[in-house]
Design an enzyme around this catalytic site. Structure first.
Site, PDB file in Angstrom:
ATOM      1  N   LYS A 186       0.816  -1.292  -0.182  1.00  0.00           N
ATOM      2  CA  LYS A 186       0.145  -0.020   0.009  1.00  0.00           C
ATOM      3  C   LYS A 186       0.934   1.215   0.104  1.00  0.00           C
ATOM      4  O   LYS A 186       1.989   1.248   0.675  1.00  0.00           O
ATOM      5  CB  LYS A 186      -0.996   0.050   1.159  1.00  0.00           C
TER       6      LYS A 186
ATOM      7  N   ASP B 299      -2.658  -1.221   9.579  1.00  0.00           N
ATOM      8  CA  ASP B 299      -2.940  -1.103   8.283  1.00  0.00           C
ATOM      9  C   ASP B 299      -3.532  -2.585   7.795  1.00  0.00           C
ATOM     10  O   ASP B 299      -3.681  -2.675   6.395  1.00  0.00           O
ATOM     11  CB  ASP B 299      -1.568  -0.903   7.576  1.00  0.00           C
TER      12      ASP B 299
HETATM   13  O1  C5P Z   1      -0.462  -0.430  14.114  1.00  0.00           O
HETATM   14  P1  C5P Z   1       0.907  -0.813  13.829  1.00  0.00           P
HETATM   15  O2  C5P Z   1       1.479  -1.689  14.836  1.00  0.00           O
HETATM   16  O3  C5P Z   1       1.376  -0.701  12.555  1.00  0.00           O
HETATM   17  O4  C5P Z   1       1.733   0.604  14.370  1.00  0.00           O
HETATM   18  C1  C5P Z   1       3.207   0.681  14.649  1.00  0.00           C
HETATM   19  C2  C5P Z   1       3.591   1.703  15.339  1.00  0.00           C
HETATM   20  O5  C5P Z   1       3.330   3.077  14.746  1.00  0.00           O
HETATM   21  C3  C5P Z   1       2.573   2.000  16.641  1.00  0.00           C
HETATM   22  O6  C5P Z   1       3.206   1.056  17.787  1.00  0.00           O
HETATM   23  C4  C5P Z   1       2.785   3.540  16.715  1.00  0.00           C
HETATM   24  O7  C5P Z   1       4.091   3.924  17.335  1.00  0.00           O
HETATM   25  C5  C5P Z   1       2.997   3.805  15.575  1.00  0.00           C
HETATM   26  N1  C5P Z   1       1.686   4.571  15.050  1.00  0.00           N
HETATM   27  C6  C5P Z   1       0.994   5.621  15.537  1.00  0.00           C
HETATM   28  N2  C5P Z   1      -0.396   5.833  14.939  1.00  0.00           N
HETATM   29  C7  C5P Z   1      -0.919   5.103  14.291  1.00  0.00           C
HETATM   30  C8  C5P Z   1      -0.442   4.180  13.739  1.00  0.00           C
HETATM   31  C9  C5P Z   1       0.883   3.705  14.052  1.00  0.00           C
HETATM   32  O8  C5P Z   1       1.720   6.286  16.373  1.00  0.00           O
HETATM   33  N3  C5P Z   1      -2.232   5.697  13.785  1.00  0.00           N
END
Ligand code: C5P
Length: 316
Positions: free
Chosen positions: A27, A154
């Site tokens: 993506k 995602d």
């Molecule tokens: O959701 P995911 O595990 O992919 O996110 C990885 C990291 O990216 C989170 O731990 C956070 O630090 C950051 N993040 C964020 N805000 C979001 C998505 C991700 O701060 N909306």
């Protein structure tokens, strides 16, 4: 004499007898509006996701345990143990559906690691779709997206694919009305990845210091541009609030962006939390030219052409 019974095509497709092969796209974010840091450590997002034709492929076979092997991008670097999102996805689905998490999984990876293209999330989405077919659990896409949300922000989008609006921390996905047009992209992959949490932290730091760019506004102009066919109009509406953070952490990305635009890209931006840069091209031929120029300019490890939107994780 009775003939040996053989699974029919439908059984094969459903995976009742395996193997099941799932293809899942990368993506990019056409618009990545990052709001304030929430109490749970995530940022409130207003984003437009777009699935492009760079794919990972996950094959699932019956097994007596849960095992993962891989080849391609990141082989030898990516942990294949319980910390891997594919294994976590298989456990999550098995727990939800009340089945044993047994499968032999093999990943053929083309999406770079830590590239801002949601490669890990794509693999988690592929694992949900593949195991659902292998185990015959028959969940709907919405149910799979519900499980996906706990695996990463995602992951639900990659169950659906296409072009979609993401809100909340990115996990709340709704489809966007687009013209059936294919957009042409060039994807410039860097030598070394960037950490997503570090990019968000850097953005917070830049904002606290008052040196971040103005946050992106609404997605209205972009959504309008997606309802017509002129890539020049779309080019004016692309944006990413994490770009300043990625550039602060990896200043050389500014050269990559400049080189793409000098090579004829209509627009260039950092993809997600970077370091991949993505360029919108006027057409397929122009995308090929830009990719060749980026490669020879030495501003990336590799430049690939892609088109979008494409479907999300699918068997076949
Ligand atoms: O959701 P995911 O595990 O992919 O996110 C990885 C990291 O990216 C989170 O731990 C956070 O630090 C950051 N993040 C964020 N805000 C979001 C998505 C991700 O701060 N909306």
């Amino acid at each position: 004499m009775t003939e040996a019974w053989r699974p029919d095509d439908e059984d094969e497709r459903r995976g009742a007898f395996g193997p099941v092969r799932v293809r899942v796209p990368a993506k990019v974010n056409l618009h990545l509006g990052v709001g304030p840091l929430r109490r749970d450590g995530y940022h409130e997002l207003n984003t437009v996701y777009h699935a492009i034709s760079i794919y990972d492929e996950l094959t699932a076979r019956r097994g007596d345990t849960l095992a993962l092997t891989m080849e391609g991008e990141g082989a030898g670097e990516l942990a294949l143990d319980d910390s891997n999102l594919i294994i976590r996805a298989a456990h999550a689905l098995a727990g939800y559906a009340g089945v044993l998490p047994h499968a032999r999984l093999h990943l053929r990876k083309q999406i770079p690691l830590a590239g801002g293209l949601a490669g890990g999330s794509a693999d988690a989405a592929a694992a949900l779709v593949a195991c659902d077919a292998l185990w015959g659990t028959g969940l709907s896409r919405d149910e799979l997206a519900g499980i996906a949300a706990d695996l990463g922000s995602d992951v639900p989008f990659l169950i659906y694919g296409g072009t979609a609006l993401g809100t909340g921390r990115g996990e709340a996905v709704s489809p966007v009305l687009v013209r059936p047009t294919s957009w042409h992209w060039v994807v410039a992959i860097a030598d070394v990845g960037l950490s997503t949490p570090a990019a968000y932290r850097e953005l917070d730091r830049l904002r606290d210091a008052g040196t971040a760019g103005a946050p992106l506004g609404s997605t209205d102009a972009l959504l309008g541009a997606l309802r017509q066919r002129d890539p020049r109009v779309l080019a004016r509406t692309l944006g990413n609030d994490l770009q300043d953070a990625a550039l602060a952490m990896r200043p050389a990305l500014a050269d990559t962006l400049k080189a793409g635009e000098a090579a004829g890209a209509l627009a260039g931006l950092v993809s997600g939390s970077g370091p991949t840069c993505v360029f919108l091209a006027a057409d397929a031929a122009s995308a090929e030219r830009i990719a060749a120029e980026l490669t020879s300019a030495g501003v990336c490890r590799e430049a690939r052409v892609a088109h979008g939107p494409v479907a999300g994780a699918r068997v076949g």
